[in-house]
Design an enzyme around this catalytic site. Structure first.
Site, mmCIF file in Angstrom:
data_model
loop_
_atom_site.group_PDB
_atom_site.id
_atom_site.type_symbol
_atom_site.label_atom_id
_atom_site.label_comp_id
_atom_site.label_asym_id
_atom_site.label_seq_id
_atom_site.Cartn_x
_atom_site.Cartn_y
_atom_site.Cartn_z
ATOM 1 C CG HIS A 211 -1.728 -1.239 1.108
ATOM 2 N ND1 HIS A 211 -2.367 -1.955 2.514
ATOM 3 C CD2 HIS A 211 -2.954 -1.558 -0.145
ATOM 4 C CE1 HIS A 211 -2.869 -2.860 2.147
ATOM 5 N NE2 HIS A 211 -3.313 -3.158 1.230
ATOM 6 C CD GLU B 182 -0.142 0.385 4.696
ATOM 7 O OE1 GLU B 182 -1.169 0.364 4.153
ATOM 8 O OE2 GLU B 182 0.831 -1.081 4.562
ATOM 9 C CG HIS C 252 1.003 -4.194 5.139
ATOM 10 N ND1 HIS C 252 0.233 -4.030 3.982
ATOM 11 C CD2 HIS C 252 1.262 -5.123 4.704
ATOM 12 C CE1 HIS C 252 -0.023 -4.760 3.221
ATOM 13 N NE2 HIS C 252 1.096 -5.086 3.358
ATOM 14 C CD GLU D 233 -2.178 -4.001 9.310
ATOM 15 O OE1 GLU D 233 -1.510 -2.888 8.792
ATOM 16 O OE2 GLU D 233 -1.943 -3.981 8.687
HETATM 17 ZN ZN ZN Z 1 -1.420 -2.229 4.214
#
Ligand code: ZN
Length: 341
Positions: free
Chosen positions: A67, A70, A159, A221
């Protein structure tokens, strides 16, 4: 191979991330360059493959910026490349370093047309041709070549999140991957506090690596998203873990293992009347008392029934038929097994 070029010329400035973002749609320099002990290759823009010429026992893929907004993991990857170039970090594993979506990173966007992390394991075929479908095809092909060798395989897909979380750093373990003590120790050493076991196959990058190549793979994450240069996440544990793994050195025993969670209910937007009874600011891993109303659709509703039920990824703004969140609960057996080792 001997050429007159240097690694700095290959990476243009010596700062890999800068070079990638400077020319996100450019052509990769396909010619490998060798130093005394490493071979550098660029199979695509934003993808760097580093092979120790003296041999290796394991292959490690690290992806960041799947993404584009990020940024912290991309800065971490760039620091790793800088440490390798300055010989502060010894490479005794084969490495594949991936800046996932350079054009979105330049635009400061999560993606341009389609969420890239929903296009793996062939799911790109279900979408019209766009940058993300082409990128997913490229990344799958490169991963296939990279993981064809024997030896241990790892994939860290890094991420950050828009939503806050009651566990700041957590991981998602792909469906079918058994969380043995070695994997829980790996996560603990990365500073991961909680891990969610996926309950079904997915079209994510980490599921692809596990399902297709049996790599030890996780989606990480790592905290709240921020623009380039404004990240304040403490990623030192992860950075230290990766340095030891890249150097193929043993790690000290890990401290507390992460809490392990499993899915108990999938929240699905079933009609226009559907309502998710959770407010926008709800953090990931928010806990509810038993019998709390979570979703309602006409006469159909879901109430929590477990003692410590929590929610992750709540998002009512999805098309009908898609997921609005996951209800999860902690499993205790895994933690017990970990301590027993
Ligand atoms: Zn992500």
């Amino acid at each position: 191979m001997t050429t007159n070029r240097t690694i700095t010329q290959l990476l243009k400035t010596g700062d890999w991330l800068d070079a990638v973002l400077d020319d996100p749609d450019g052509e990769p320099d396909l010619e490998p360059i060798e130093t005394a002990n490493l071979r550098f290759e660029q199979p695509a823009i934003g993808v760097l493959m580093i092979t120790p010429l003296t041999g290796y026992q394991q292959s490690i893929a690290i992806s960041a910026g799947i993404h584009g907004n990020e940024t912290a993991p991309m800065e971490l990857l760039s620091n790793i490349v800088a440490d390798i170039l300055s010989a502060q970090l010894e490479v005794h594993s084969r490495l594949l370093l991936i800046i996932g979506h350079p054009p979105a990173a330049v635009a400061g966007r999560r993606f341009m047309d389609v969420n890239l992390n929903r296009l793996f394991s062939g799911a790109h075929k279900d979408h019209v041709d766009c940058y993300e479908t082409r990128r997913a095809i490229d990344l799958e092909r490169i991963m296939r070549g990279f993981f064809q060798n024997q030896g241990k395989r790892f994939h860290y897909d890094l991420h950050t999140a828009i939503r806050s979380s009651n566990y700041e750093k957590f991981a998602i373990s792909p469906f079918g991957q058994k969380l043995d003590p070695a994997k829980l120790g790996l996560l603990a050493n990365c500073g991961i506090e909680a891990v969610l076991e996926s309950h079904q196959p997915a079209t994510t990058f980490s599921f692809f690596s596990h399902a297709a190549f049996l790599a030890t793979a996780f989606t990480f994450e790592l905290g709240r998203v921020a623009p380039f240069g404004q990240n304040q996440l403490n990623l030192s544990a992860l950075q230290q873990h990766l340095a030891l793994r890249i150097a193929d050195l043993p790690e000290p025993a890990s401290a507390a293992p992460p809490a392990v969670f499993k899915v108990v209910h999938e929240l699905i937007k079933s009609s226009e009347q559907y309502r998710l009874n959770v407010d926008d600011a709800t953090p990931n891993f928010a806990q509810f008392k038993p019998n709390t109303l979570i979703e309602i659709d006409g006469l159909k509703q879901y109430r929590t029934s477990h003692q410590e039920e929590r929610i992750v990824f709540p998002n009512p703004n999805v098309p009908i038929g898609q997921r609005t969140g996951l209800m999860i609960e902690k499993t205790y057996k895994k933690t017990f097994d970990f301590h027993a080792q």
